[in-house]
Design an enzyme around this catalytic site. Structure first.
Site, PDB file in Angstrom:
ATOM      1  CG  HIS A  66      -2.014   0.982   1.189  1.00 18.10           C
ATOM      2  ND1 HIS A  66      -3.256   0.753   1.755  1.00 18.10           N
ATOM      3  CD2 HIS A  66      -2.080   2.230   0.686  1.00 18.10           C
ATOM      4  CE1 HIS A  66      -4.017   1.814   1.588  1.00 18.10           C
ATOM      5  NE2 HIS A  66      -3.313   2.738   0.953  1.00 18.10           N
ATOM      6  CG  HIS A  68      -0.965   6.616  -1.688  1.00 20.31           C
ATOM      7  ND1 HIS A  68      -2.109   6.488  -2.457  1.00 20.31           N
ATOM      8  CD2 HIS A  68      -1.278   6.106  -0.473  1.00 20.31           C
ATOM      9  CE1 HIS A  68      -3.071   5.932  -1.726  1.00 20.31           C
ATOM     10  NE2 HIS A  68      -2.587   5.692  -0.515  1.00 20.31           N
ATOM     11  CG  LEU A  69       5.054   4.995  -5.667  1.00 25.18           C
ATOM     12  CD1 LEU A  69       5.666   4.045  -6.675  1.00 25.18           C
ATOM     13  CD2 LEU A  69       6.063   5.384  -4.603  1.00 25.18           C
ATOM     14  NE  ARG A  70       0.265  11.354  -2.790  1.00 28.74           N
ATOM     15  CZ  ARG A  70      -0.824  10.894  -2.198  1.00 28.74           C
ATOM     16  NH1 ARG A  70      -1.732  10.234  -2.908  1.00 28.74           N
ATOM     17  NH2 ARG A  70      -1.010  11.075  -0.904  1.00 28.74           N
ATOM     18  CG  ASN A 100      -4.859   7.531  -4.641  1.00 25.40           C
ATOM     19  OD1 ASN A 100      -3.817   6.906  -4.797  1.00 25.40           O
ATOM     20  ND2 ASN A 100      -5.179   8.135  -3.513  1.00 25.40           N
ATOM     21  CG  HIS A 187     -10.710   3.699   1.621  1.00 23.14           C
ATOM     22  ND1 HIS A 187      -9.588   4.440   1.922  1.00 23.14           N
ATOM     23  CD2 HIS A 187     -11.735   4.335   2.233  1.00 23.14           C
ATOM     24  CE1 HIS A 187      -9.923   5.477   2.668  1.00 23.14           C
ATOM     25  NE2 HIS A 187     -11.229   5.423   2.874  1.00 23.14           N
ATOM     26  CG  HIS A 240      -6.309   2.048   5.353  1.00 26.04           C
ATOM     27  ND1 HIS A 240      -7.680   1.899   5.333  1.00 26.04           N
ATOM     28  CD2 HIS A 240      -6.003   2.807   4.278  1.00 26.04           C
ATOM     29  CE1 HIS A 240      -8.170   2.522   4.295  1.00 26.04           C
ATOM     30  NE2 HIS A 240      -7.182   3.085   3.635  1.00 26.04           N
ATOM     31  CG  ASP A 313      -2.378   4.687   3.623  1.00 24.97           C
ATOM     32  OD1 ASP A 313      -2.260   5.035   2.427  1.00 24.97           O
ATOM     33  OD2 ASP A 313      -3.349   5.030   4.321  1.00 24.97           O
ATOM     34  CG  HIS A 317      -0.515  14.897   1.282  1.00 26.72           C
ATOM     35  ND1 HIS A 317      -1.274  14.692   0.154  1.00 26.72           N
ATOM     36  CD2 HIS A 317      -1.024  14.072   2.233  1.00 26.72           C
ATOM     37  CE1 HIS A 317      -2.211  13.776   0.423  1.00 26.72           C
ATOM     38  NE2 HIS A 317      -2.070  13.386   1.671  1.00 26.72           N
TER      39      HIS A 317
END
Length: 435
Positions: A66, A68-70, A100, A187, A240, A313, A317
């Site tokens: 899980h 997030h590499l954006r 996402n 989720h 999560h 997770d 940001h």
């Protein structure tokens, strides 16, 4: 850790001396051509580069289900390369990149783009996760089959950040992926119960005057989805997990033989909703930090095996998305570079358990056959060397991620990643990224 070159003829590979492989006595590991060639004491490998691993623990390379590499779309917060570097420094050799992005990874073209960016970076194996629904909108199934048949060979699908709230659509997704033994990662959040929610619903939210995110919003979706997975006979993964009630739902489902697995994050194992009292948006996350009782239940369930794995997770940001008022801040925390240290703080040096929850089981769930195996002759040399005696204070500015939203700033944590090897090539040596 020291590195040198053995005398005599020049040859490829590495000789790791004296590493304590999980469940075994200290041993030497000879690595060449991407695999472990030989193990034993006082090995001789003329020309190999020698890594002194005395006092270090050799774990199978960590696997994160899980991340997030954006990229594409939010390269200001993270890229596949920067996130891969953060992962390598955290001891990971494989990560699963959530869908996402912008555009959303809901087509073969986008998942292949992420997969190729991971291969180009060459720091960890990046396995894309495909979206369940088009644009994460929860209305129409995405191109699940096309993503599964693409070069990326997607096997896990998730709308993470959004719940697949429509039960009919969730059932269809579970039915579809059953044909190729895929996994739907949910989720779990009933959106009608969390509208406007800012933190966990409880005594702290009441005291702070912030709208609460009730535990039942998570538990109700998990209860529904395990029933759907049981009906269909398909694989469900719960992202999560965060409440004691969710643990009990999961326990009941597993007792009935439902094909369900679940993850917990490091921050849900360590931090509680009391952190919100500072109004520091770094502690705003989805699902929110819960109570001390929930933290205790999650830790016990992880040890027992009701919760199968730890997943970070990792949610980077940009500054403007976190350095603002709590109500406007985006939820999420960094996790890749600190996950193992948090687990050591929570569990102590229970290396067999850590290897199972952070490497072997996530590799099995994701179908990553080259990962999650103790170093042994003939196996791919995907491993990490850890100094259990080291302590480090987390400094956000020293992290490899493009973002700085770590909840552990200033905290001293146990353990240090000394080296990480991906198919026999070091991505980290002496605690520093090789490239």
């Amino acid at each position: 850790m020291t590195e040198s070159t053995a005398g005599g003829d020049t040859g490829p590979g590495y000789l790791i001396r004296g590493a304590r492989v999980v469940g075994a006595e200290p041993t030497d590991l000879l690595i060449s051509d991407g695999v472990v060639v030989e193990t034993g004491r006082r090995l001789d490998a003329r020309g190999a580069r020698v890594v002194d691993a005395d006092g270090l623990v050799a774990l199978p390379g960590l696997v994160d289900l899980h991340t997030h590499l954006r990229e594409p779309g939010r390269e200001d917060a993270e890229t596949v390369e920067s996130g891969s570097r953060a992962a390598a420094l955290g001891g990971y050799t494989a990560v699963c990149a959530m869908a996402n992005t912008s555009p959303v990874a809901d087509t073969a073209g986008v998942v292949e783009q992420v997969w190729r960016l991971g291969r180009e970076a060459g720091l960890v194996d990046v396995q894309p996760i495909g979206a369940v629904t088009v644009g994460l909108a929860g209305e129409h199934l995405a191109e699940l089959g096309a993503m599964a048949e693409s070069a990326a060979r997607v096997r896990i699908f998730s709308d993470d950040g959004h719940c697949v709230a429509d039960p009919r659509l969730m059932r269809r997704a579970l039915e579809y992926v059953k044909a190729f033994d895929g996994v739907i990662a949910q989720h779990a959040e009933e959106p009608r119960l969390t509208e406007g929610a800012q933190m966990h619903e409880g005594e702290v939210s009441t005291r702070l005057g912030l709208t609460g995110w009730p535990a039942v919003a998570e538990e109700a979706i998990i209860a529904r989805d395990v029933l759907l997975a049981e009906h269909v006979g398909s694989r469900l993964h719960v992202c999560h997990l965060s409440t004691a009630g969710s643990v009990e739902v999961l326990r009941h489902a597993k007792a009935r033989g439902v094909r369900v697995t679940a993850e917990v994050t490091p921050h849900h194992l360590l931090l509680t909703d009391e952190r919100a009292a500072s109004y520091d948006p770094v502690f705003k996350v989805n699902p929110p930090l819960r109570t001390g009782a929930d933290v205790t239940a999650l830790r016990e369930a992880l040890v027992e095996g009701i919760i199968d794995i730890v997943a970070t997770d990792h949610a980077p940001h940009a500054l403007e998305d976190k350095e603002c008022e709590w109500g406007y801040a985006r939820p999420g925390m960094l996790g890749l570079e600190t996950a193992l240290s948090v687990l050591l703080a929570v569990l102590g040096e229970r290396w067999e358990l850590i290897a199972e929850r952070m490497s072997r089981t996530p590799a099995r769930i994701a179908g990553l056959a080259e990962h999650g195996r103790n170093p042994a002759p003939g196996l791919p040399a995907n491993l990490t060397l850890v100094d259990p005696a080291a302590r480090r204070t987390i400094e956000p500015g020293e992290l490899a991620s493009r973002s700085r939203n770590t909840p552990y700033a200033g905290l001293t944590l146990p353990g240090r990643i000394v080296a990480t090897f991906l198919r026999g090539e070091p991505t980290v040596l002496d605690g520093k990224a090789v490239r």
